[in-house]
Every structure is written in structure tokens, then in C-alpha cells.
Design a protein around this motif. Structure first.
Motif, short mmCIF file in Angstrom:
data_model
loop_
_atom_site.label_atom_id
_atom_site.label_comp_id
_atom_site.label_asym_id
_atom_site.label_seq_id
_atom_site.Cartn_x
_atom_site.Cartn_y
_atom_site.Cartn_z
N TRP A 18 0.52 -0.91 0.25
CA TRP A 18 0.12 -0.25 -0.22
C TRP A 18 1.05 0.59 -0.26
O TRP A 18 -0.06 2.59 -1.10
N PRO A 19 1.86 1.48 0.86
CA PRO A 19 2.92 2.78 0.76
C PRO A 19 3.06 2.80 -0.70
O PRO A 19 3.16 4.21 -1.68
N GLU A 20 3.61 2.08 -1.22
CA GLU A 20 3.89 2.15 -3.22
C GLU A 20 3.42 2.94 -3.92
O GLU A 20 3.55 3.81 -4.30
N ARG A 21 1.50 1.90 -3.80
CA ARG A 21 0.56 2.25 -4.48
C ARG A 21 0.28 3.52 -3.74
O ARG A 21 0.54 3.70 -5.25
N ARG A 22 0.50 4.39 -2.90
CA ARG A 22 -0.13 4.90 -2.60
C ARG A 22 0.29 6.43 -2.97
O ARG A 22 0.16 7.46 -3.54
N ALA A 23 1.63 6.20 -2.95
CA ALA A 23 3.12 6.76 -3.04
C ALA A 23 3.24 6.85 -4.66
O ALA A 23 3.05 8.42 -5.49
N TYR A 24 2.58 6.11 -5.76
CA TYR A 24 2.77 5.74 -7.10
C TYR A 24 1.39 6.72 -7.79
O TYR A 24 1.17 7.90 -8.66
N VAL A 25 0.23 6.97 -6.67
CA VAL A 25 -0.77 7.74 -6.80
C VAL A 25 -1.26 8.79 -7.10
O VAL A 25 -1.40 9.74 -8.03
N LEU A 26 -0.34 9.21 -5.45
CA LEU A 26 -0.04 10.75 -5.72
C LEU A 26 0.88 11.06 -6.56
O LEU A 26 0.44 12.48 -6.93
N ALA A 27 2.04 10.83 -6.89
CA ALA A 27 2.63 11.42 -8.05
C ALA A 27 1.79 11.75 -9.36
O ALA A 27 2.10 12.59 -9.87
N ARG A 28 1.10 10.74 -9.44
CA ARG A 28 0.06 10.22 -10.40
C ARG A 28 -0.55 11.73 -10.84
O ARG A 28 -1.15 12.18 -12.12
N ASP A 29 -1.09 12.23 -10.38
CA ASP A 29 -1.78 12.90 -9.70
C ASP A 29 -1.69 14.04 -9.41
O ASP A 29 -2.57 15.21 -9.01
N GLU A 30 0.06 13.97 -9.04
CA GLU A 30 0.93 15.48 -9.24
C GLU A 30 0.81 16.73 -7.78
O GLU A 30 0.45 17.50 -7.49
N TYR A 31 0.22 15.32 -7.08
CA TYR A 31 -0.07 15.78 -5.70
C TYR A 31 -1.24 16.55 -5.07
O TYR A 31 -1.32 17.86 -4.80
N ARG A 32 -1.89 16.61 -6.03
CA ARG A 32 -3.08 17.34 -6.76
C ARG A 32 -4.48 16.71 -6.80
O ARG A 32 -4.89 15.66 -6.71
N CYS A 33 -5.71 17.41 -5.16
CA CYS A 33 -7.26 16.36 -5.30
C CYS A 33 -7.66 16.66 -6.58
O CYS A 33 -7.29 17.31 -7.46
N ARG A 34 -8.25 15.90 -6.45
CA ARG A 34 -8.65 14.63 -7.90
C ARG A 34 -10.64 15.32 -7.67
O ARG A 34 -11.30 15.27 -8.30
N TRP A 35 -10.82 15.83 -6.78
CA TRP A 35 -12.59 15.85 -6.37
C TRP A 35 -12.95 16.90 -7.48
O TRP A 35 -12.38 18.04 -8.05
N HIS A 36 -14.07 16.34 -7.66
CA HIS A 36 -14.31 17.45 -8.88
C HIS A 36 -15.94 17.09 -8.03
O HIS A 36 -17.23 15.96 -7.99
N GLU A 37 -16.79 18.07 -8.65
CA GLU A 37 -18.12 18.53 -8.41
C GLU A 37 -18.34 19.66 -8.67
O GLU A 37 -18.07 20.26 -9.03
N ASP A 38 -20.20 19.64 -9.96
CA ASP A 38 -20.59 20.68 -10.46
C ASP A 38 -19.14 21.24 -11.82
O ASP A 38 -19.27 21.96 -11.70
N SER A 39 -18.45 19.97 -12.45
CA SER A 39 -17.54 20.05 -13.67
C SER A 39 -16.55 21.19 -13.14
O SER A 39 -15.27 21.01 -13.93
N THR A 40 -16.22 20.63 -11.86
CA THR A 40 -14.76 21.76 -11.67
C THR A 40 -13.44 20.80 -10.49
O THR A 40 -14.46 19.91 -9.39
N VAL A 41 -12.61 20.49 -10.55
CA VAL A 41 -12.07 20.25 -9.91
C VAL A 41 -11.18 20.92 -9.21
O VAL A 41 -11.00 21.36 -9.29
N CYS A 42 -10.91 20.36 -7.21
CA CYS A 42 -9.83 21.21 -6.54
C CYS A 42 -9.11 21.41 -6.69
O CYS A 42 -8.59 22.28 -6.45
N GLY A 43 -8.42 20.59 -7.01
CA GLY A 43 -6.83 21.13 -7.26
C GLY A 43 -6.39 21.72 -5.94
O GLY A 43 -4.13 21.96 -6.48
N ARG A 44 -6.39 21.57 -4.72
CA ARG A 44 -5.85 21.52 -3.67
C ARG A 44 -4.30 20.54 -3.56
O ARG A 44 -4.68 19.39 -3.67
N ALA A 45 -3.87 21.04 -2.82
CA ALA A 45 -2.65 19.73 -2.06
C ALA A 45 -3.77 19.06 -2.02
O ALA A 45 -4.18 18.05 -0.72
#
Length: 99
Positions: A18-45
Motif C-alpha cells: 500500500w505505501p508504494e501504491r499510495r506514493a504512485y497515485v499521489l505522484a500520478r495525480d501530481e499531489y493535487r486533489c482530484r475531487w470534482h463536483e459541478d464540473s470543477t476540480v478541487c486542485g488543492r494539495a
């Protein structure tokens, strides 16, 4: 300790890597929040990695980086939905011929 992982067995369900998977996903998503609602993406850290679809599918395609606030919001919504689904079930009625 209240909330969060308190009393949960979820951590034990995570794969050993899990630690490796977690690190991979954070890096893949550029350490930005992928939450989207009402067609906008959060983008915070992003600090958390969460499953998109509930369950034990730990493939990267089912994981997303989220900020702490949106992870808490998503978890709260899922927990409330689970509680309501149990609470709203009516007990089975007895057959009239058996009363």
C-alpha cells in the motif's frame, strides 16, 4: 482516538505494498486533489489516497488523490449512506396466516 481509523479494520484489508501504491497515485495525480463536483476540480494539495469505487479494488485505476477535506467529506457521505440503508430497512412482516 476518535473518527478516522478508530475501530476500523480497513487498514488490515490494504495490500502489503500500500505505501508504494499510495506514493504512485499521489505522484500520478501530481499531489493535487482530484475531487470534482459541478464540473470543477478541487486542485488543492492532496495528502490522502482514496478508492473511487468502494471495496477492495486496490488497482491504481480505482484510486485517486484527495485533499484531507474532500476525503473526509467522501468518507462521511459513504458512512451516512451505509447507516441509512440499514436504518431504513423495514423488518420482514410475518405472514398473516401465522399471526
Amino acid at each position: 482516538m476518535s473518527g478516522g481509523w478508530a475501530g476500523s479494520t480497513r487498514r488490515h484489508e490494504l495490500p502489503d505494498d500500500w505505501p508504494e501504491r499510495r506514493a504512485y497515485v499521489l505522484a500520478r495525480d501530481e499531489y493535487r486533489c482530484r475531487w470534482h463536483e459541478d464540473s470543477t476540480v478541487c486542485g488543492r494539495a492532496a495528502t490522502d489516497v482514496d478508492h473511487i469505487r468502494p471495496g477492495n479494488d486496490h488497482r491504481p485505476e480505482n484510486l485517486q488523490a484527495l485533499c484531507r477535506d474532500h476525503h473526509a467529506l467522501k468518507s462521511s457521505r459513504e458512512g451516512n449512506a451505509a447507516r441509512w440503508s440499514v436504518r431504513m430497512r423495514r423488518p420482514a412482516e410475518r405472514h398473516p396466516g401465522l399471526i
